[in-house]
Design a protein around this motif. Sequence first.
Motif, mmCIF file in Angstrom:
data_model
loop_
_atom_site.group_PDB
_atom_site.id
_atom_site.type_symbol
_atom_site.label_atom_id
_atom_site.label_comp_id
_atom_site.label_asym_id
_atom_site.label_seq_id
_atom_site.Cartn_x
_atom_site.Cartn_y
_atom_site.Cartn_z
ATOM 1 N N ALA A 72 0.820 -1.218 0.000
ATOM 2 C CA ALA A 72 0.000 0.000 0.000
ATOM 3 C C ALA A 72 0.851 1.264 0.000
ATOM 4 N N ARG A 73 2.136 1.149 0.328
ATOM 5 C CA ARG A 73 3.028 2.312 0.333
ATOM 6 C C ARG A 73 3.442 2.730 -1.077
ATOM 7 N N LEU A 74 3.208 1.862 -2.042
ATOM 8 C CA LEU A 74 3.730 2.078 -3.390
ATOM 9 C C LEU A 74 2.827 2.949 -4.232
ATOM 10 N N THR A 75 3.441 3.680 -5.156
ATOM 11 C CA THR A 75 2.665 4.366 -6.178
ATOM 12 C C THR A 75 2.133 3.324 -7.162
ATOM 13 N N LEU A 76 1.243 3.727 -8.028
ATOM 14 C CA LEU A 76 0.696 2.799 -9.009
ATOM 15 C C LEU A 76 1.802 2.216 -9.885
ATOM 16 N N ARG A 77 2.709 3.055 -10.359
ATOM 17 C CA ARG A 77 3.783 2.576 -11.219
ATOM 18 C C ARG A 77 4.719 1.638 -10.460
ATOM 19 N N GLU A 78 5.064 1.985 -9.218
ATOM 20 C CA GLU A 78 5.913 1.112 -8.406
ATOM 21 C C GLU A 78 5.245 -0.241 -8.185
ATOM 22 N N GLU A 113 3.145 -1.693 -10.221
ATOM 23 C CA GLU A 113 3.250 -2.426 -11.488
ATOM 24 C C GLU A 113 4.633 -3.062 -11.632
ATOM 25 N N VAL A 114 5.669 -2.301 -11.282
ATOM 26 C CA VAL A 114 7.030 -2.831 -11.363
ATOM 27 C C VAL A 114 7.205 -3.983 -10.382
ATOM 28 N N ALA A 115 6.667 -3.824 -9.171
ATOM 29 C CA ALA A 115 6.783 -4.885 -8.161
ATOM 30 C C ALA A 115 6.112 -6.166 -8.629
ATOM 31 N N VAL A 116 4.953 -6.052 -9.241
ATOM 32 C CA VAL A 116 4.256 -7.232 -9.746
ATOM 33 C C VAL A 116 5.080 -7.911 -10.838
ATOM 34 N N CYS A 117 5.725 -7.123 -11.687
ATOM 35 C CA CYS A 117 6.591 -7.700 -12.723
ATOM 36 C C CYS A 117 7.767 -8.433 -12.094
ATOM 37 N N VAL A 118 8.354 -7.855 -11.046
ATOM 38 C CA VAL A 118 9.433 -8.539 -10.335
ATOM 39 C C VAL A 118 8.903 -9.845 -9.754
ATOM 40 N N GLY A 119 7.690 -9.805 -9.226
ATOM 41 C CA GLY A 119 7.075 -11.006 -8.676
ATOM 42 C C GLY A 119 6.837 -12.085 -9.713
ATOM 43 N N ARG A 120 6.709 -11.677 -10.954
ATOM 44 C CA ARG A 120 6.543 -12.637 -12.054
ATOM 45 C C ARG A 120 7.884 -13.153 -12.568
ATOM 46 N N GLY A 121 8.982 -12.688 -11.969
ATOM 47 C CA GLY A 121 10.305 -13.168 -12.352
ATOM 48 C C GLY A 121 10.900 -12.479 -13.559
ATOM 49 N N PRO A 172 17.091 2.225 -17.175
ATOM 50 C CA PRO A 172 17.458 3.047 -16.014
ATOM 51 C C PRO A 172 16.254 3.451 -15.158
ATOM 52 N N THR A 173 15.112 3.720 -15.804
ATOM 53 C CA THR A 173 13.913 4.063 -15.039
ATOM 54 C C THR A 173 13.426 2.871 -14.238
ATOM 55 N N VAL A 174 13.468 1.687 -14.826
ATOM 56 C CA VAL A 174 13.086 0.471 -14.097
ATOM 57 C C VAL A 174 13.997 0.283 -12.892
ATOM 58 N N LYS A 175 15.298 0.445 -13.091
ATOM 59 C CA LYS A 175 16.252 0.287 -11.992
ATOM 60 C C LYS A 175 15.952 1.276 -10.866
ATOM 61 N N ALA A 176 15.576 2.496 -11.216
ATOM 62 C CA ALA A 176 15.244 3.493 -10.193
ATOM 63 C C ALA A 176 14.013 3.070 -9.403
ATOM 64 N N HIS A 177 13.008 2.536 -10.095
ATOM 65 C CA HIS A 177 11.802 2.049 -9.406
ATOM 66 C C HIS A 177 12.148 0.879 -8.481
ATOM 67 N N VAL A 178 12.976 -0.044 -8.968
ATOM 68 C CA VAL A 178 13.342 -1.205 -8.148
ATOM 69 C C VAL A 178 14.100 -0.761 -6.906
ATOM 70 N N SER A 179 14.971 0.230 -7.044
ATOM 71 C CA SER A 179 15.698 0.749 -5.880
ATOM 72 C C SER A 179 14.738 1.295 -4.833
ATOM 73 N N ILE A 222 11.323 -9.031 -2.714
ATOM 74 C CA ILE A 222 10.231 -8.248 -3.319
ATOM 75 C C ILE A 222 9.182 -9.201 -3.885
ATOM 76 N N ALA A 223 9.636 -10.224 -4.600
ATOM 77 C CA ALA A 223 8.713 -11.194 -5.183
ATOM 78 C C ALA A 223 7.902 -11.905 -4.100
#
Length: 223
Positions: A161-167, A169-177, A192-199, A213-214
């Motif tokens: 719940a702390r995440l923005t919508l875009r974050e 989305e990125v987290a779910v993609c990480v969860g999908r491997g 680079p934008t993805v890396k910034a979101h993951v950080s 994260i996954a």
Amino acid sequence: MTVAARESISVLIVDDDALVRSALTLMLGGQQDIDVVGEAGDGAEGLRLAEALDPDVVLMDIRMPVMNGLEATRALHSRTSPPAVIVLTTFDADDHVVGAVAAGADGFLLKDTPPTEIVGAIRAVADGEAMLSPSATRSLLRQVRAGAPDDRTAAAEARMARLTLREREVAVCVGRGMSNAEIGRELFLSVPTVKAHVSRLFDKLEATNRVQIAMCVHDAGLV
């Protein structure tokens, strides 16, 4: 340091089975960008060699004498600049894999994983990504999700719940491997934008690697 920036990826193999160590060393020896710098037969010896050799990646068995892979992974992860750790496991017979990932492992491999996937996993974790093997990770994370108590599920939902919508989305993609490049293609973002979101996900989800994260995404029921 990225793979492109280093001359080779140094690897330490920790497994009590001499045949497994020999097979891995022989297989990895054929890769120009991978250098097996040492072998250990138990977790305690692995820690000593990791201190002396400072490898980029450790391939870590779980069930070993003297010190098992779970304890050794925890000890490595507590260091200031720990190596990436890939857990080696038979999976179905091993109840400690979830604990190893939670202890800081950056991924895991089944011992019968094809050589090309092992090489790809080493390169991925050396470059800061998680090794989420499609064949093993889905089963592991289903197990994590099925066994997650209500309080852990609630905690994961609160962190998400702390995440923005875009974050999110990125987290779910990480969860999908997915890798950073795959996430970029999926969400139309630069790497680079993805890396910034993951950080930012590391901070907001209180995670130390992509596998955690996954696990949070799966605990929250989003994948």
